[in-house]
Write a protein that holds these residues in place. Structure first.
Motif, PDB file in Angstrom:
ATOM      1  N   UNK A  22       0.808  -1.214   0.000  1.00 45.04           N
ATOM      2  CA  UNK A  22       0.000   0.000   0.000  1.00 45.04           C
ATOM      3  C   UNK A  22       0.844   1.268   0.000  1.00 45.04           C
ATOM      4  N   UNK A  23       2.126   1.177   0.356  1.00 46.04           N
ATOM      5  CA  UNK A  23       2.964   2.369   0.403  1.00 46.04           C
ATOM      6  C   UNK A  23       3.148   2.973  -0.983  1.00 46.04           C
ATOM      7  N   UNK A  24       3.305   2.135  -1.994  1.00 47.68           N
ATOM      8  CA  UNK A  24       3.486   2.592  -3.368  1.00 47.68           C
ATOM      9  C   UNK A  24       2.354   2.052  -4.221  1.00 47.68           C
ATOM     10  N   UNK A  25       1.232   2.728  -4.174  1.00 48.53           N
ATOM     11  CA  UNK A  25       0.056   2.298  -4.930  1.00 48.53           C
ATOM     12  C   UNK A  25       0.079   2.992  -6.286  1.00 48.53           C
ATOM     13  N   UNK A  26       0.950   2.515  -7.171  1.00 46.51           N
ATOM     14  CA  UNK A  26       1.141   3.106  -8.481  1.00 46.51           C
ATOM     15  C   UNK A  26       0.482   2.249  -9.543  1.00 46.51           C
ATOM     16  N   UNK A  27      -0.029   2.902 -10.572  1.00 46.99           N
ATOM     17  CA  UNK A  27      -0.630   2.161 -11.683  1.00 46.99           C
ATOM     18  C   UNK A  27       0.466   1.438 -12.468  1.00 46.99           C
ATOM     19  N   UNK A  28       0.044   0.541 -13.343  1.00 50.15           N
ATOM     20  CA  UNK A  28       1.017  -0.192 -14.161  1.00 50.15           C
ATOM     21  C   UNK A  28       1.775   0.747 -15.101  1.00 50.15           C
ATOM     22  N   UNK A  29       1.129   1.800 -15.554  1.00 52.39           N
ATOM     23  CA  UNK A  29       1.793   2.780 -16.417  1.00 52.39           C
ATOM     24  C   UNK A  29       2.925   3.476 -15.675  1.00 52.39           C
ATOM     25  N   UNK A  30       2.651   3.903 -14.453  1.00 50.47           N
ATOM     26  CA  UNK A  30       3.686   4.565 -13.655  1.00 50.47           C
ATOM     27  C   UNK A  30       4.808   3.588 -13.338  1.00 50.47           C
ATOM     28  N   UNK A  31       4.479   2.357 -13.004  1.00 53.95           N
ATOM     29  CA  UNK A  31       5.501   1.344 -12.737  1.00 53.95           C
ATOM     30  C   UNK A  31       6.383   1.132 -13.970  1.00 53.95           C
ATOM     31  N   UNK A  32       5.772   1.112 -15.140  1.00 57.95           N
ATOM     32  CA  UNK A  32       6.527   0.961 -16.377  1.00 57.95           C
ATOM     33  C   UNK A  32       7.453   2.132 -16.628  1.00 57.95           C
ATOM     34  N   UNK A  33       6.973   3.346 -16.343  1.00 57.39           N
ATOM     35  CA  UNK A  33       7.820   4.537 -16.499  1.00 57.39           C
ATOM     36  C   UNK A  33       8.993   4.515 -15.530  1.00 57.39           C
TER      37      UNK A  33
END
Length: 132
Positions: A22-33
């Motif tokens: 829950x600390x880094x609730x990033x979308x897959x797009x942000x994770x890819x970037x």
């Protein structure tokens, strides 16, 4: 190990993984970037790295590259907690600095290894990392 220290170790091992997720609730797009940002910076400096190593000395270019990449790596957790944009910029900068390492290694080989020993050196050093 005392019972109190044993309880601390047990609580650390049994920490629920959902707290960390829950600390880094990033979308897959942000994770890819975030994952790709290092490669974007790394790709830009490949050609420039060889020229810098020839002009300013391979050991200096290689040393500054490794040092700056290490410092950026130490700053990564802080950048991630600040904002994902800061992390993306840091990772791209890290890739930018570390993109010169591979070309500077070629310049080192060209300057420091005698011509007749280069094929064996390159075979052992560059491809030896794949031997398990």
């Amino acid at each position: 190990m005392t019972p109190a220290s044993q309880d601390k170790v047990t609580s650390l091992v049994n920490t629920p993984s959902h707290d960390l997720e829950e600390e880094f609730d990033w979308s897959e797009t942000i994770q890819g970037l975030v994952l790709g940002s290092f490669s974007y910076g790394y790709t830009v400096t490949q050609v420039v790295g060889g020229r810098l190593a020839e002009r300013y000395g391979a050991k200096w270019v290689f040393g500054v590259s490794i040092l700056s990449g290490g410092v950026a790596n130490l700053l990564t957790p802080t950048a991630a907690r600040l904002h994902y944009g800061v992390l993306i910029a840091l990772r791209a900068t890290q890739g930018f600095f570390q993109g010169v390492t591979w070309p500077s290694m070629h310049a080192c080989v060209a300057q420091w290894i005698p011509p007749l020993e280069r094929p064996n050196f390159v075979a052992f050093v560059y491809f030896g990392k794949f031997i398990k």
